[in-house]
Design a protein around this motif. Sequence first.
Motif, short mmCIF file in Angstrom:
data_model
loop_
_atom_site.label_atom_id
_atom_site.label_comp_id
_atom_site.label_asym_id
_atom_site.label_seq_id
_atom_site.Cartn_x
_atom_site.Cartn_y
_atom_site.Cartn_z
N THR A 70 -1.65 0.79 -4.68
CA THR A 70 -0.89 -0.41 -4.29
C THR A 70 0.23 -0.64 -5.31
O THR A 70 -0.01 -0.65 -6.51
CB THR A 70 -1.80 -1.65 -4.26
OG1 THR A 70 -2.88 -1.41 -3.35
CG2 THR A 70 -1.01 -2.87 -3.81
N PRO A 98 0.85 -1.20 0.00
CA PRO A 98 0.00 0.00 0.00
C PRO A 98 0.88 1.26 0.00
O PRO A 98 1.86 1.34 0.75
CB PRO A 98 -0.79 -0.11 1.30
CG PRO A 98 -0.71 -1.56 1.67
CD PRO A 98 0.63 -2.01 1.21
N THR A 99 0.55 2.21 -0.84
CA THR A 99 1.36 3.43 -0.95
C THR A 99 0.51 4.67 -0.69
O THR A 99 -0.71 4.68 -0.94
CB THR A 99 2.00 3.55 -2.34
OG1 THR A 99 0.96 3.62 -3.34
CG2 THR A 99 2.87 2.35 -2.64
N ASP A 100 1.17 5.72 -0.20
CA ASP A 100 0.49 7.01 -0.04
C ASP A 100 0.50 7.76 -1.37
O ASP A 100 -0.47 8.45 -1.70
CB ASP A 100 1.22 7.86 1.01
CG ASP A 100 1.32 7.13 2.35
OD1 ASP A 100 0.30 6.59 2.79
OD2 ASP A 100 2.41 7.09 2.92
N PHE A 144 -2.76 6.80 -2.74
CA PHE A 144 -3.33 5.74 -1.92
C PHE A 144 -3.66 4.51 -2.78
O PHE A 144 -4.78 3.99 -2.77
CB PHE A 144 -4.57 6.24 -1.18
CG PHE A 144 -4.28 7.42 -0.32
CD1 PHE A 144 -3.55 7.29 0.85
CD2 PHE A 144 -4.72 8.70 -0.70
CE1 PHE A 144 -3.27 8.39 1.64
CE2 PHE A 144 -4.44 9.80 0.09
CZ PHE A 144 -3.71 9.65 1.27
N VAL A 151 5.65 5.19 1.38
CA VAL A 151 4.91 4.25 2.23
C VAL A 151 4.84 4.82 3.64
O VAL A 151 5.87 5.20 4.22
CB VAL A 151 5.59 2.87 2.24
CG1 VAL A 151 4.85 1.92 3.16
CG2 VAL A 151 5.66 2.29 0.82
#
Length: 318
Positions: free
Chosen positions: A99, A12-14, A97, A35
């Motif tokens: 992946t 999951p990434t910001d 937000f 992240v």
Amino acid sequence: MDQKIFVNFVIPTDEALRLECRRGPNTAVKEIFCVKEKFFFFYVTNRSKDTNTVSLREITAEEYAARKAELLSSRPDAETKEWKADGISYALKTFHFGTWRRNMLAGDCMFITEENPVKELVESVVAEVTHRREAEETLDKEAKTEYARKCGGLSHRFGISFKNVLRIGPDKGKLMSFKNSYQRALIQAQALSLKDQRRLYDLLNNGRKARKEGLDLLGVKYFDVDVNLLDISELIQNLWSCLSVYSEESVKTAILTGSEMDYAQRQSIFDKLSHNSRELKRAGLTELGVDVELIEFKRYPIARIRRALGATLGMALD
């Protein structure tokens, strides 16, 4: 870190930015992602017809900001997502937000902090795979040891070489079938004419296909074993012993025959045996009574016969 362990990343990434460049079959990708708002990463891949390089490394917040500015400034304008320049196609995508998904070698990953979710994922995968491999190797080693022990017992019990028991396997029926057919082959080979022994010897020493033909001629039951891995040294040695007897006797006969010829004949044969031509040498040996079909020409002591002939011609040869 094991370079052959693959990690399936689902992170999951910001935020993430991805720039893809294409020129014909060649593709290059630069990608940055963040992240948990405090871990930053830079991913690069280059694919061409001949090469494929991939790397993922953790970077500082400052480098992340600089690379983000660089990627965004590569666009002709703030609204453009795809463009071309100098024959290269570009595509820039931004994600919030999302992946990050990739499958790559653990050894292509580099980190600068001790505790971050990406590093933890890599280390957990490496630890799991390493443990599994070590367990498999231990079981495999134990199985091989037990197999060798069992084959050793059968080798002693049935009087078959350990190597052949290993190859054929612990099936008692197959082992007895091999042993009986091999023993018959040893007797059969001894009873063959020298010409057939010569042919058989050459077959058994001339590669897999020829060796298989030789064993088939003798009726040896080797099942699905690679014939090049079988120990048939006794059979080969027996054949060589018979052929060696003829080889030694033929040398003596050739020397005696040559000594009884007239001078011109001896000189002619001497010249043939001294020539570089194999055909002339074979012809000279044939005149001396040697059956050239029964000898191993490369190992046959022609020089010995030549010296003896030379002596009768008044020559002192080394």
